[in-house]
Write a protein that holds these residues in place. Structure first.
Motif, PDB file in Angstrom:
ATOM      1  N   ARG A  86      17.271  19.233  12.212  1.00 53.33           N
ATOM      2  CA  ARG A  86      17.382  19.231  13.664  1.00 53.33           C
ATOM      3  C   ARG A  86      18.733  19.767  14.128  1.00 53.33           C
ATOM      4  NH1 ARG A  86      19.450  14.199  16.009  1.00 53.33           N
ATOM      5  NH2 ARG A  86      18.209  14.773  17.793  1.00 53.33           N
ATOM      6  N   GLN A  87      19.572  20.186  13.192  1.00 51.40           N
ATOM      7  CA  GLN A  87      20.883  20.741  13.529  1.00 51.40           C
ATOM      8  C   GLN A  87      20.751  22.221  13.873  1.00 51.40           C
ATOM      9  OE1 GLN A  87      23.715  18.888  13.582  1.00 51.40           O
ATOM     10  NE2 GLN A  87      22.482  17.106  13.071  1.00 51.40           N
ATOM     11  N   ARG A  88      21.489  22.639  14.931  1.00 52.44           N
ATOM     12  CA  ARG A  88      21.508  24.055  15.312  1.00 52.44           C
ATOM     13  C   ARG A  88      22.949  24.542  15.225  1.00 52.44           C
ATOM     14  NH1 ARG A  88      17.852  23.590  20.708  1.00 52.44           N
ATOM     15  NH2 ARG A  88      19.458  22.086  21.203  1.00 52.44           N
ATOM     16  N   PHE A  89      23.111  25.778  14.739  1.00 49.25           N
ATOM     17  CA  PHE A  89      24.430  26.374  14.596  1.00 49.25           C
ATOM     18  C   PHE A  89      24.421  27.773  15.189  1.00 49.25           C
ATOM     19  CE2 PHE A  89      23.706  23.455  11.085  1.00 49.25           C
ATOM     20  CZ  PHE A  89      24.831  22.652  11.141  1.00 49.25           C
ATOM     21  N   THR A 127      34.127  41.918  24.370  1.00 47.17           N
ATOM     22  CA  THR A 127      32.931  42.286  23.622  1.00 47.17           C
ATOM     23  C   THR A 127      32.537  41.086  22.770  1.00 47.17           C
ATOM     24  OG1 THR A 127      33.673  44.577  23.465  1.00 47.17           O
ATOM     25  CG2 THR A 127      31.952  43.891  21.932  1.00 47.17           C
ATOM     26  N   ILE A 128      31.266  40.724  22.835  1.00 46.38           N
ATOM     27  CA  ILE A 128      30.767  39.633  21.985  1.00 46.38           C
ATOM     28  C   ILE A 128      29.682  40.227  21.093  1.00 46.38           C
ATOM     29  CG2 ILE A 128      29.704  37.365  21.907  1.00 46.38           C
ATOM     30  CD1 ILE A 128      30.822  36.860  24.721  1.00 46.38           C
ATOM     31  N   LEU A 129      29.916  40.136  19.793  1.00 44.77           N
ATOM     32  CA  LEU A 129      28.935  40.666  18.846  1.00 44.77           C
ATOM     33  C   LEU A 129      27.666  39.820  18.900  1.00 44.77           C
ATOM     34  CD1 LEU A 129      31.220  41.448  15.770  1.00 44.77           C
ATOM     35  CD2 LEU A 129      30.537  42.953  17.638  1.00 44.77           C
ATOM     36  N   PRO A 130      26.536  40.368  18.469  1.00 45.29           N
ATOM     37  CA  PRO A 130      25.293  39.585  18.475  1.00 45.29           C
ATOM     38  C   PRO A 130      25.488  38.270  17.713  1.00 45.29           C
ATOM     39  CG  PRO A 130      24.825  41.874  17.982  1.00 45.29           C
ATOM     40  CD  PRO A 130      26.325  41.732  17.978  1.00 45.29           C
ATOM     41  N   PRO A 131      24.989  37.186  18.265  1.00 48.91           N
ATOM     42  CA  PRO A 131      25.204  35.890  17.606  1.00 48.91           C
ATOM     43  C   PRO A 131      24.426  35.779  16.307  1.00 48.91           C
ATOM     44  CG  PRO A 131      23.708  35.645  19.454  1.00 48.91           C
ATOM     45  CD  PRO A 131      24.209  37.060  19.485  1.00 48.91           C
ATOM     46  N   ARG A 132      25.016  35.067  15.378  1.00 51.43           N
ATOM     47  CA  ARG A 132      24.305  34.682  14.157  1.00 51.43           C
ATOM     48  C   ARG A 132      23.942  33.219  14.353  1.00 51.43           C
ATOM     49  NH1 ARG A 132      27.765  34.712   9.745  1.00 51.43           N
ATOM     50  NH2 ARG A 132      29.486  34.585  11.196  1.00 51.43           N
ATOM     51  N   THR A 133      22.702  32.874  14.053  1.00 54.15           N
ATOM     52  CA  THR A 133      22.239  31.508  14.297  1.00 54.15           C
ATOM     53  C   THR A 133      21.545  30.976  13.060  1.00 54.15           C
ATOM     54  OG1 THR A 133      20.063  32.161  15.128  1.00 54.15           O
ATOM     55  CG2 THR A 133      21.858  32.053  16.740  1.00 54.15           C
ATOM     56  N   ARG A 134      21.510  29.660  12.985  1.00 52.04           N
ATOM     57  CA  ARG A 134      20.713  29.029  11.937  1.00 52.04           C
ATOM     58  C   ARG A 134      20.374  27.609  12.376  1.00 52.04           C
ATOM     59  NH1 ARG A 134      23.196  25.698   8.019  1.00 52.04           N
ATOM     60  NH2 ARG A 134      25.427  25.482   8.335  1.00 52.04           N
ATOM     61  N   ALA A 135      19.291  27.133  11.834  1.00 52.84           N
ATOM     62  CA  ALA A 135      18.868  25.753  12.066  1.00 52.84           C
ATOM     63  C   ALA A 135      18.661  25.128  10.700  1.00 52.84           C
ATOM     64  CB  ALA A 135      17.582  25.715  12.869  1.00 52.84           C
ATOM     65  N   SER A 163       7.842  20.478   7.096  1.00 52.46           N
ATOM     66  CA  SER A 163       8.885  19.660   6.483  1.00 52.46           C
ATOM     67  C   SER A 163       9.754  20.488   5.548  1.00 52.46           C
ATOM     68  CB  SER A 163       8.269  18.493   5.713  1.00 52.46           C
ATOM     69  OG  SER A 163       7.590  17.637   6.597  1.00 52.46           O
ATOM     70  N   VAL A 164       9.127  21.336   4.752  1.00 52.79           N
ATOM     71  CA  VAL A 164       9.894  22.185   3.840  1.00 52.79           C
ATOM     72  C   VAL A 164      10.763  23.154   4.634  1.00 52.79           C
ATOM     73  CG1 VAL A 164       9.700  24.017   2.109  1.00 52.79           C
ATOM     74  CG2 VAL A 164       8.315  21.954   1.908  1.00 52.79           C
ATOM     75  N   VAL A 165      10.199  23.788   5.659  1.00 55.23           N
ATOM     76  CA  VAL A 165      10.975  24.712   6.487  1.00 55.23           C
ATOM     77  C   VAL A 165      12.117  23.961   7.178  1.00 55.23           C
ATOM     78  CG1 VAL A 165      10.876  26.137   8.567  1.00 55.23           C
ATOM     79  CG2 VAL A 165       9.134  26.381   6.817  1.00 55.23           C
ATOM     80  N   GLY A 166      11.862  22.724   7.590  1.00 51.87           N
ATOM     81  CA  GLY A 166      12.895  21.932   8.256  1.00 51.87           C
ATOM     82  C   GLY A 166      14.055  21.585   7.347  1.00 51.87           C
ATOM     83  N   LEU A 167      13.808  21.542   6.049  1.00 54.42           N
ATOM     84  CA  LEU A 167      14.873  21.237   5.104  1.00 54.42           C
ATOM     85  C   LEU A 167      15.680  22.473   4.724  1.00 54.42           C
ATOM     86  CD1 LEU A 167      12.938  18.816   2.729  1.00 54.42           C
ATOM     87  CD2 LEU A 167      14.638  18.216   4.466  1.00 54.42           C
ATOM     88  N   LEU A 168      15.133  23.644   4.968  1.00 53.79           N
ATOM     89  CA  LEU A 168      15.813  24.888   4.632  1.00 53.79           C
ATOM     90  C   LEU A 168      16.475  25.466   5.871  1.00 53.79           C
ATOM     91  CD1 LEU A 168      12.951  26.482   2.522  1.00 53.79           C
ATOM     92  CD2 LEU A 168      14.920  25.204   1.671  1.00 53.79           C
ATOM     93  N   ASP A 169      17.464  26.293   5.649  1.00 59.61           N
ATOM     94  CA  ASP A 169      18.091  26.977   6.772  1.00 59.61           C
ATOM     95  C   ASP A 169      17.198  28.112   7.244  1.00 59.61           C
ATOM     96  OD1 ASP A 169      20.234  25.347   6.585  1.00 59.61           O
ATOM     97  OD2 ASP A 169      21.649  26.845   5.878  1.00 59.61           O
ATOM     98  N   ALA A 170      17.148  28.286   8.556  1.00 64.76           N
ATOM     99  CA  ALA A 170      16.390  29.381   9.149  1.00 64.76           C
ATOM    100  C   ALA A 170      17.092  29.765  10.447  1.00 64.76           C
ATOM    101  CB  ALA A 170      14.954  28.946   9.432  1.00 64.76           C
TER     102      ALA A 170
END
Length: 183
Positions: A130-133, A119-127, A89-96
């Motif tokens: 339940r949202q993914r970016f 050219t596509i640079l390596p993607p930066r991602t975060r969750a 739950s704590v991890v789910g509330l934080l960005d990762a």
């Protein structure tokens, strides 16, 4: 005692079915709440199983010490699951960052667009919950039109969203090579 054990066993079977269903649906929808409810119901199942096992062992062997030993084991299991739920739950509330499997799916999509001119640079991602970016920087030849660049970005964004439904994709377009600047 017989009716009580029968009702306890019946409710445990029902809790098991509902708990497993909640876990499955929670994982499908990436819902921390549904997963937590499913694990909570499964903890109740283990508690009921512990009660039945404790009573059964005492009835079978006559050793009354077996009942509190089983209760202690059930209690430790509850603590373990509770700790895991709080941690998730704590991890789910934080960005990762997104899990490696999700990032691999994004990479597969991006590999289809890479060539000598793009050219596509390596993607930066975060969750976050339940949202993914996904954040992408796409470099194209400097002599491309704005329309051509944005058409490419639209296709890339659509394909990433198809690979990971519900993902928000941010793209940034950069030119490769020197371009005459106009003011």
């Amino acid at each position: 005692l017989g009716l009580g054990l029968f009702l306890s066993a019946g409710s445990s079977v029902l809790n098991l079915a509902v708990g497993l269903l909640l876990l499955r649906v929670g994982r499908q929808h990436r819902s921390i709440t549904l997963i937590a409810d499913g694990k909570h119901l499964l903890t109740d199942v283990w508690t009921s199983v512990g009660v039945l096992v404790g009573i059964g062992l005492v009835a079978l062997f006559g050793w009354y010490v077996l009942d509190p030993i089983v209760a202690l084991l059930v209690g430790l299991n509850i603590l373990r699951i509770g700790y895991g739920l709080v941690r998730e739950s704590v991890v789910g509330l934080l960005d990762a960052a997104l899990p490696a499997d999700d990032v691999a799916q994004v990479q597969q999509v991006l590999d289809r667009y890479r060539d000598e001119s793009v050219t596509i640079l390596p993607p930066r991602t975060r969750a976050s919950g339940r949202q993914r970016f996904v954040y992408l920087t796409v470099r194209v030849p400097g002599d491309w039109t704005v329309r051509a660049g944005h058409d490419l970005l639209d296709r890339v964004e659509d394909d990433v969203r198809s690979a990971l439904p519900g993902t928000t994709v941010f793209t940034h377009l950069e030119p490769i090579g020197k371009v005459a600047r106009r003011r």
